[in-house]
Write a protein that holds these residues in place. Sequence first.
Motif, PDB file in Angstrom:
ATOM      1  N   LYS A 259      -6.161   6.474   1.394  1.00  0.00           N
ATOM      2  CA  LYS A 259      -7.305   5.848   2.062  1.00  0.00           C
ATOM      3  C   LYS A 259      -7.591   4.470   1.492  1.00  0.00           C
ATOM      4  O   LYS A 259      -8.059   3.586   2.203  1.00  0.00           O
ATOM      5  CB  LYS A 259      -8.541   6.740   1.907  1.00  0.00           C
ATOM      6  CG  LYS A 259      -8.481   8.041   2.694  1.00  0.00           C
ATOM      7  CD  LYS A 259      -9.797   8.793   2.599  1.00  0.00           C
ATOM      8  CE  LYS A 259      -9.766  10.061   3.444  1.00  0.00           C
ATOM      9  NZ  LYS A 259     -11.051  10.805   3.376  1.00  0.00           N
ATOM     10  N   CYS A 260      -7.322   4.315   0.185  1.00  0.00           N
ATOM     11  CA  CYS A 260      -7.625   3.044  -0.461  1.00  0.00           C
ATOM     12  C   CYS A 260      -6.627   2.807  -1.586  1.00  0.00           C
ATOM     13  O   CYS A 260      -6.187   3.753  -2.250  1.00  0.00           O
ATOM     14  CB  CYS A 260      -9.050   3.046  -1.000  1.00  0.00           C
ATOM     15  SG  CYS A 260      -9.560   1.496  -1.780  1.00  0.00           S
ATOM     16  N   ASP A 261      -6.256   1.559  -1.786  1.00  0.00           N
ATOM     17  CA  ASP A 261      -5.377   1.178  -2.889  1.00  0.00           C
ATOM     18  C   ASP A 261      -6.066   0.131  -3.749  1.00  0.00           C
ATOM     19  O   ASP A 261      -6.653  -0.830  -3.226  1.00  0.00           O
ATOM     20  CB  ASP A 261      -4.063   0.606  -2.350  1.00  0.00           C
ATOM     21  CG  ASP A 261      -3.034   1.677  -2.061  1.00  0.00           C
ATOM     22  OD1 ASP A 261      -2.444   2.188  -3.026  1.00  0.00           O
ATOM     23  OD2 ASP A 261      -2.835   2.011  -0.874  1.00  0.00           O
ATOM     24  N   ASP A 262      -5.979   0.301  -5.071  1.00  0.00           N
ATOM     25  CA  ASP A 262      -6.543  -0.650  -6.021  1.00  0.00           C
ATOM     26  C   ASP A 262      -5.417  -1.289  -6.823  1.00  0.00           C
ATOM     27  O   ASP A 262      -4.558  -0.589  -7.374  1.00  0.00           O
ATOM     28  CB  ASP A 262      -7.525   0.039  -6.976  1.00  0.00           C
ATOM     29  CG  ASP A 262      -8.802   0.478  -6.277  1.00  0.00           C
ATOM     30  OD1 ASP A 262      -9.291  -0.294  -5.429  1.00  0.00           O
ATOM     31  OD2 ASP A 262      -9.299   1.579  -6.570  1.00  0.00           O
TER      32      ASP A 262
ATOM     33  N   CYS B 244       0.827  -1.206   0.000  1.00  0.00           N
ATOM     34  CA  CYS B 244       0.000   0.000   0.000  1.00  0.00           C
ATOM     35  C   CYS B 244       0.862   1.257   0.000  1.00  0.00           C
ATOM     36  O   CYS B 244       1.975   1.266   0.524  1.00  0.00           O
ATOM     37  CB  CYS B 244      -0.925   0.009   1.220  1.00  0.00           C
ATOM     38  SG  CYS B 244      -2.092  -1.365   1.251  1.00  0.00           S
TER      39      CYS B 244
ATOM     40  N   ASP C  19      -8.500  -1.295   1.963  1.00  0.00           N
ATOM     41  CA  ASP C  19      -8.789  -0.110   2.765  1.00  0.00           C
ATOM     42  C   ASP C  19      -7.576   0.145   3.659  1.00  0.00           C
ATOM     43  O   ASP C  19      -7.378  -0.519   4.671  1.00  0.00           O
ATOM     44  CB  ASP C  19     -10.057  -0.355   3.601  1.00  0.00           C
ATOM     45  CG  ASP C  19     -10.492   0.882   4.370  1.00  0.00           C
ATOM     46  OD1 ASP C  19      -9.639   1.740   4.661  1.00  0.00           O
ATOM     47  OD2 ASP C  19     -11.693   0.990   4.695  1.00  0.00           O
ATOM     48  N   ASP C  20      -6.752   1.117   3.263  1.00  0.00           N
ATOM     49  CA  ASP C  20      -5.498   1.353   3.977  1.00  0.00           C
ATOM     50  C   ASP C  20      -5.718   1.752   5.436  1.00  0.00           C
ATOM     51  O   ASP C  20      -4.975   1.323   6.327  1.00  0.00           O
ATOM     52  CB  ASP C  20      -4.699   2.461   3.276  1.00  0.00           C
ATOM     53  CG  ASP C  20      -4.261   2.038   1.885  1.00  0.00           C
ATOM     54  OD1 ASP C  20      -4.617   0.921   1.482  1.00  0.00           O
ATOM     55  OD2 ASP C  20      -3.572   2.818   1.221  1.00  0.00           O
TER      56      ASP C  20
ATOM     57  N   SER D 127      -8.783  -4.657  -3.829  1.00  0.00           N
ATOM     58  CA  SER D 127      -8.944  -3.336  -3.223  1.00  0.00           C
ATOM     59  C   SER D 127      -8.647  -3.458  -1.733  1.00  0.00           C
ATOM     60  O   SER D 127      -9.147  -4.377  -1.069  1.00  0.00           O
ATOM     61  CB  SER D 127     -10.369  -2.810  -3.428  1.00  0.00           C
ATOM     62  OG  SER D 127     -10.651  -2.649  -4.802  1.00  0.00           O
TER      63      SER D 127
ATOM     64  N   GLY E  17     -10.723  -5.178   2.845  1.00  0.00           N
ATOM     65  CA  GLY E  17     -10.546  -5.203   1.399  1.00  0.00           C
ATOM     66  C   GLY E  17     -11.423  -6.221   0.709  1.00  0.00           C
ATOM     67  O   GLY E  17     -12.249  -6.899   1.343  1.00  0.00           O
TER      68      GLY E  17
END
Length: 486
Positions: free
Chosen positions: A27-30, A22, A397-398, A395, A348
């Motif tokens: 906030k989020c990584d794809d 990440c 959620d960091d 996906s 995720g």
Amino acid sequence: MISIQAKKHDNYSVEFKFGFNCSEGRKCDDFSVNAWIFVPNSLGVNAENYGKNQFYRDVKSNVRLITPVYLLSEIAQEDSLPLVSLRNAMETLLRSGAQADVDSYEYHLKMFAAIFKSSIRNQSQHIRGAGNIGSDRYLVDDYVESADAVLRRFRSMYRIIDVPTVPDRIRAYFRMCDEFMSHVVTIQTIRIVKQIDSAPADSGSPHVRERLASLIFREQEYKDCRGYGILTDDNVHNRRLVYHRGMLKKFIESELYIRLDKKKDGVAVQQIYYSIAAGIAMIFATAVAWVTQTRFGNITWPLFVALVISYMLKDRIKELMRYYFAHKLGNKYYDNKATITIGRKLVGEIKEGFDFISSDKLPAEVRGLRDSAAGIDEEANILEEKVMLYRKRLSIDDEALSSNDDYPMRGINEIMRLHLTRFSLKMDNPEVPIDTLDPDGNIRTVLVDKVYYINVIFNLKHDSETEFRHFKIAMTRDGVLSVDEL
């Protein structure tokens, strides 16, 4: 970013290890992974006899948290976070004994052993990759001193819980981790010694080897003293020992592995599309019946024939529309999806899909990589290779991931094993005899491996970053020979 490592796992499977790391401050990584698998047509693997169910039976995936990264020398410090966290958890357990404190103790115990395993493995790999180990004595000195310090400080904490008020089951957890760590030290140190023995000797090699051998002997004596298993000449004992160590590994890493609950993806949308297909077919049949009845009257032979034909065509139209919608659905949706949860917290989601595709649908970059690895021009066309496309989207959620544990979590690892037993069923004999003349003019028969190559090209995407990686699997009917990156 996405990292990938590939290796032979056993005779009939290869392992791909993905690291989904990440980005900081997100906030989020794809992440997305596309894998094109090129299989020679002679192996008889195609869409008719190797569908989605067969592929997913041949793929085994384990998803786990990336182990927090520490240098071995960092863990050896008295005030290191892993040591302090474990000590605090043990002292809290001693004071209260509540189930929540037992769980916290078990968690920090397993995390300490897992972090130690990762750090000593990395240090061992660094030493073995340094080149001339004998001339880099300081690396070995630091390795031995740090390993000794970690083990000494860890084992000294056993006295905290070695009291009558702590159940033996809880003390047994500590002993299991202690045995596991001792085994890890021995294995990693032996690997360094093997490399020293296989390299040309220099002036520093005897000193370095002696220090490493002393560490191994100390751990063997310690294991014997504590009643931990060691290798003997008894095959039955050794078999049980290997099984026992496998159970220890699973116990230690259980805090890192993530259980996935897989479900079919796009089920509701699929049913809607299928209902539309049935509706279109019914509209056709009803329209034919209405037009025919208007023209020929109620009960006539032409009406009867028209109704039969419309019913036959209605089923075909329905199936054709279902196939059309299923194809469109496959491009947008995936076969399976799974939520990634740690405890009860959602961190995720993973989706995956599989299909055979025609070679004219290959991206230009993938076609270029496949052609560049060919031994002769038009190799792919000569072999009439079948192309399988495996898609994965992840996906994370960091914020949920980073707030879940006491240790900094950088992302998720996925270990995917592809079993190739099905691919070997139609291979020729593993060796073929070839006759030749030796220098004396006599005929000599040489047995040569009959090799088949399976090419796997990955496209790894994270945000705007994209990367292609190409691996070639060489195998015979007896199994996998090698996995090489091109």
